[in-house]
Scaffold this active site. Sequence first.
Site, PDB file in Angstrom:
ATOM      1  N   THR A 239       0.813  -1.227   0.000  1.00 57.30           N
ATOM      2  CA  THR A 239       0.000   0.000   0.000  1.00 57.30           C
ATOM      3  C   THR A 239       0.841   1.270   0.000  1.00 57.30           C
ATOM      4  OG1 THR A 239      -0.205  -0.305   2.389  1.00 57.30           O
ATOM      5  CG2 THR A 239      -2.066  -0.983   1.034  1.00 57.30           C
ATOM      6  N   GLY A 240       2.156   1.154   0.160  1.00 63.18           N
ATOM      7  CA  GLY A 240       3.015   2.335   0.032  1.00 63.18           C
ATOM      8  C   GLY A 240       3.625   2.814   1.328  1.00 63.18           C
ATOM      9  N   GLU A 459     -20.641 -20.733 -16.422  1.00 67.18           N
ATOM     10  CA  GLU A 459     -20.316 -19.301 -16.474  1.00 67.18           C
ATOM     11  C   GLU A 459     -21.521 -18.481 -16.926  1.00 67.18           C
ATOM     12  OE1 GLU A 459     -17.691 -18.174 -15.171  1.00 67.18           O
ATOM     13  OE2 GLU A 459     -16.723 -20.112 -14.915  1.00 67.18           O
TER      14      GLU A 459
END
Length: 653
Positions: A239-240, A459
């Site tokens: 996240t930095g 799907e």
Amino acid sequence: MSDKNKNTKPNAPKFKFNMYWVYGAIFLLFIGFNFINDGALSVKKIGKNEFFKILDENDIEKVMVVNRTFAEVYIKEESKSKERYKKQVSGTFYRKGSPLFQYNFGDLQNFENQIKEAKKTKGLTLDLFNDNRTSIFDHIFSFLPFILLIAIWLFFMRRMSGSGGGGGGGGQIFNIGKSKAKLFDNDTKVKTSFLDVAGLEGAKEEVQEIVDFLKSPEKYTSLGGKIPKGALLVGPPGTGKTLLAKAVAGEAGVPFFSLSGSDFVEMFVGVGASRVRDLFKQAQQKSPSIIFIDEIDAIGRARGKNSMTGGNDERENTLNQLLTEMDGFGTDTNVIVLAATNRADVLDKALMRAGRFDRQIYVDLPDIKERKQIFEVHIKPLKLAKDVNVEFLAQQTPGFSGADIANMCNEAALIAARKNKKAIHHQDFLDAVDRIVGGLEKKNKVITPKEKKTIAFHEAGHATVSWMLEHAAPLVKVTIVPRGQSLGAAWYLPAERMIVQTEQMLDEMCATLGGRAAEKIVFDKISTGALSDLEKVTKQARAMVTVYGLNEEVGNITYYDSSGNDAFVKPYSEETAKKIDKEISKMIEAQYQRAIEILEVNKEKLTTLAELLLEKEVIFKDDLEKIFGQRPFEKEETNEEEKETKEEEIKEE
């Protein structure tokens, strides 16, 4: 261009002095000195006839028997002027008092008898001596095993002490207790600034205040404020947190010490505490300064838990020293400690208290606006085509961290290069998302037509149910091309909600069970392909009942412990456990039946969608709109947005 410039090589390696060269030169000089001073260089080997000829002329001063193997012959000083000795005496390597000849006599006893006989019969005046002699090389070879052992020991000590690290002095064994922190100051500036950190506005404000305090402390101290001791950056990986610390280093303009929590850990007892002391000593000498400890949980774990090492735990000693340095007696210095971790729950409470880490800054996953800002930072160096829509990419990447977005941008560039494109197109970014989320396409995977049909209806079932439910995430793309471990996949565009209501979670569960329900309706059989769907639904249902209190039968109770201390304790009775299991099963079965009902009503459209999917292998939102028409919920949302826009325009007028 001059010849001088031509001969200059900018990439040529610079000359570096090494202390080992001095040791090598001393050793060579020592060997050379012994070699040159050895009189053996001026000695001439002679045979039996020549030896006895010299002996008969009474020119020999003495005979030295060396190691009982050969004899060194010393000539009298007055006899050296004779013609036969002049050449050797005037030689380069001759030293006064050294022997001129060497004679290999064979049997020692016979030789001694011959000398005695000659002395008696011819009246010779020579002396006979015995000498046991060893050379410098013999000494070296005798000590060679010990020299090798010492060299190996020094090598390993150097490696363990971290040569080339921050220990100083070449990382020798005597510096093992020194700090390994990398220092960034005026000479080695960090180029990262807050402009390079996209998003994280709240976190940036917190650390910006610390930077301002270091730049102009009087602004705060004039009001009686004190410098904060530390700030702890907490958040998920990628996240930095480390990037934010680099930005602080770039902005602050003060000495910045950077290291990891594991740099304190060593195999020797007491090294961790010693390195902590040395780190804070260096920081105090350069104060005001910042210390950044990345992954602090390596040394900051709660004390006394799972300790199997007995009375002396090296990690706990290191932590105790860190606690003392951060807030103990005599710590009134302008040193701020920044630390980062994604495991704040395991940290010691004494480390987390105010006065040590005054602030805990939570660095969360970016929201849609922050993701857009992060994309704009990472696409700057990329060569983009005009069709790239950054806002759509931000919407398409919910849950992505800053590191994930950086990886996605790089992956898009690699995909474009693989396709020999001159620029990166929007589709390359979408392919990068598919690659990261779903895995690599496996078009050559062997799938039978029957299995392919089952996957297509599975799907199509997901797509149909999610299209018909109000709170289910709108579909973006469906594929039956195998990716990673999945045989088919559907991509949605989930709304980023701060809180989730019961109806929204139930709709998501129903859409997840749509694939299994489609298999039941079309084939009247179910397969193992829904494993991940069942796992997801079971986790959601259990969370609704035991964590969020969204079940009427169990009531407004949560069995969740945020401290993580209930890992081995069941916080409810056996009777409640039966009730929980019953309610989870009841909730999942209700949504499964609901999915079957939706699909039975839309069975023809489901079949059309599945056949289209078998034909194209990949279909998009536009294909679903052609079969089902536009979602009624989207029309209502569009009308509401138009009303809000008109009301805002009226207010502005």
